[in-house]
Design a protein around this motif. Structure first.
Motif, PDB file in Angstrom:
ATOM      1  N   ILE A 285       0.804  -1.280  -0.020  1.00  0.00           N
ATOM      2  CA  ILE A 285      -0.015   0.074   0.146  1.00  0.00           C
ATOM      3  C   ILE A 285       0.744   1.121   0.049  1.00  0.00           C
TER       4      ILE A 285
ATOM      5  N   LEU B 154      -2.189  -0.955  -3.789  1.00  0.00           N
ATOM      6  CA  LEU B 154      -3.275   0.161  -3.751  1.00  0.00           C
ATOM      7  C   LEU B 154      -2.402   1.144  -3.471  1.00  0.00           C
TER       8      LEU B 154
ATOM      9  N   LEU C 191      -3.099   5.193  -2.026  1.00  0.00           N
ATOM     10  CA  LEU C 191      -3.974   5.958  -1.156  1.00  0.00           C
ATOM     11  C   LEU C 191      -3.278   7.386  -1.554  1.00  0.00           C
TER      12      LEU C 191
ATOM     13  N   GLU D 174      -5.573  13.886  -0.227  1.00  0.00           N
ATOM     14  CA  GLU D 174      -5.520  15.492  -0.887  1.00  0.00           C
ATOM     15  C   GLU D 174      -4.887  16.530  -0.239  1.00  0.00           C
TER      16      GLU D 174
ATOM     17  N   GLY E 251      -0.340   9.774  -8.679  1.00  0.00           N
ATOM     18  CA  GLY E 251      -1.406   9.166  -9.295  1.00  0.00           C
ATOM     19  C   GLY E 251      -1.364   8.317 -10.505  1.00  0.00           C
TER      20      GLY E 251
ATOM     21  N   HIS F  89      -3.910   0.857  -9.432  1.00  0.00           N
ATOM     22  CA  HIS F  89      -5.014   0.830  -8.368  1.00  0.00           C
ATOM     23  C   HIS F  89      -4.696   2.053  -7.493  1.00  0.00           C
ATOM     24  N   LYS F  90      -5.640   2.933  -7.470  1.00  0.00           N
ATOM     25  CA  LYS F  90      -5.530   4.089  -6.466  1.00  0.00           C
ATOM     26  C   LYS F  90      -7.016   4.483  -6.176  1.00  0.00           C
ATOM     27  N   ARG F  91      -6.647   5.173  -4.925  1.00  0.00           N
ATOM     28  CA  ARG F  91      -8.044   5.811  -4.232  1.00  0.00           C
ATOM     29  C   ARG F  91      -7.845   7.032  -3.523  1.00  0.00           C
ATOM     30  N   PRO F  92      -8.449   8.082  -3.987  1.00  0.00           N
ATOM     31  CA  PRO F  92      -8.322   9.414  -3.202  1.00  0.00           C
ATOM     32  C   PRO F  92      -8.755   9.364  -1.871  1.00  0.00           C
ATOM     33  N   ILE F  93      -8.256  10.098  -0.974  1.00  0.00           N
ATOM     34  CA  ILE F  93      -8.750  10.039   0.740  1.00  0.00           C
ATOM     35  C   ILE F  93      -8.515  11.583   0.971  1.00  0.00           C
TER      36      ILE F  93
END
Length: 217
Positions: free
Chosen positions: A68, A106, A108, A111, A116, A121-125
């Protein structure tokens, strides 16, 4: 395991030293990945959390371990911004970083994130932060009169002393009180030293000011 940028202070970069450090890191990069992968296997690790050296992510992938990335930035962006990718060495650093980041299980992205594109595989948090407490006595500790309603702005780049702040404009602009991480403090009753309140927690100082000049990450 990480180079980033070698900086004599928060506002300036030593690109010659940085280039030498990247050259050492990427000298036989596959062997370095294999060495770190063996360490992870020997430790019996089953998850790597990285912030955000790509060598460690490549090693986790080599060892068959999930990873991660906590990525407020990624170093491929920095390499491409500061070095000419047409040069063989910089092109290799960039390619190695992209290849490694692509192996992340993944990413994370807190902001605001300068990262990016390199992650599959990415997720804004939301931003990651520990909230501070407002201290009404801060202005008094700095010698600001009760009837002085000018806003107090802390200018501190990650808590690192920055002698090259634009002090002359700050001295001339008396609309604000400035709290700066510089010794000795320049003349002006509206410019204050952070060290005067050095016994207070940094996050409480930030929470007690009206504005913050800083940097992401």
């Amino acid at each position: 395991m990480d180079v980033g940028l070698i900086q004599p202070d928060p506002l300036n970069c030593d690109l010659r030293r940085t280039a030498r450090a990247y050259a050492r890191l990427h000298d036989d990069f596959p062997s370095r990945v294999a060495e770190e992968a063996r360490k992870l296997s020997d430790w019996g690790a089953d998850l790597l959390i990285a912030d955000i050296p790509y060598l460690s992510i490549a090693a986790a992938a080599r060892a068959g371990i999930d990873s991660i990335a906590i990525a407020s930035l990624s170093w491929d962006r920095v390499i491409s911004a500061y070095f000419d990718l047409k040069q063989k060495a910089a092109g290799r650093w960039y390619a190695d970083s992209l290849s490694a980041y692509a192996e992340t299980s993944l990413a994370l992205l807190p902001e605001p994130a300068l990262a990016g594109d390199c992650f599959r595989h990415k997720r804004p948090i939301p931003p990651i932060a520990v909230a501070g407490n407002h201290l009404p006595e801060l202005r008094t500790r700095l010698g600001i009169a009760p009837d002085d309603q000018r806003s107090l702005v802390v200018c501190s780049l990650g808590g690192i002393s920055a002698a090259r702040l634009p002090l002359k404009p700050m001295q001339q602009d008396q609309r604000f009180h400035w709290l700066v991480n510089i010794n000795p403090v320049p003349l002006g009753d509206h410019i204050h030293r952070l060290s005067v309140v050095g016994d207070l927690r940094y996050r409480d100082i930030i929470a007690s000011c009206d504005g913050l000049v800083s940097k992401p990450g």
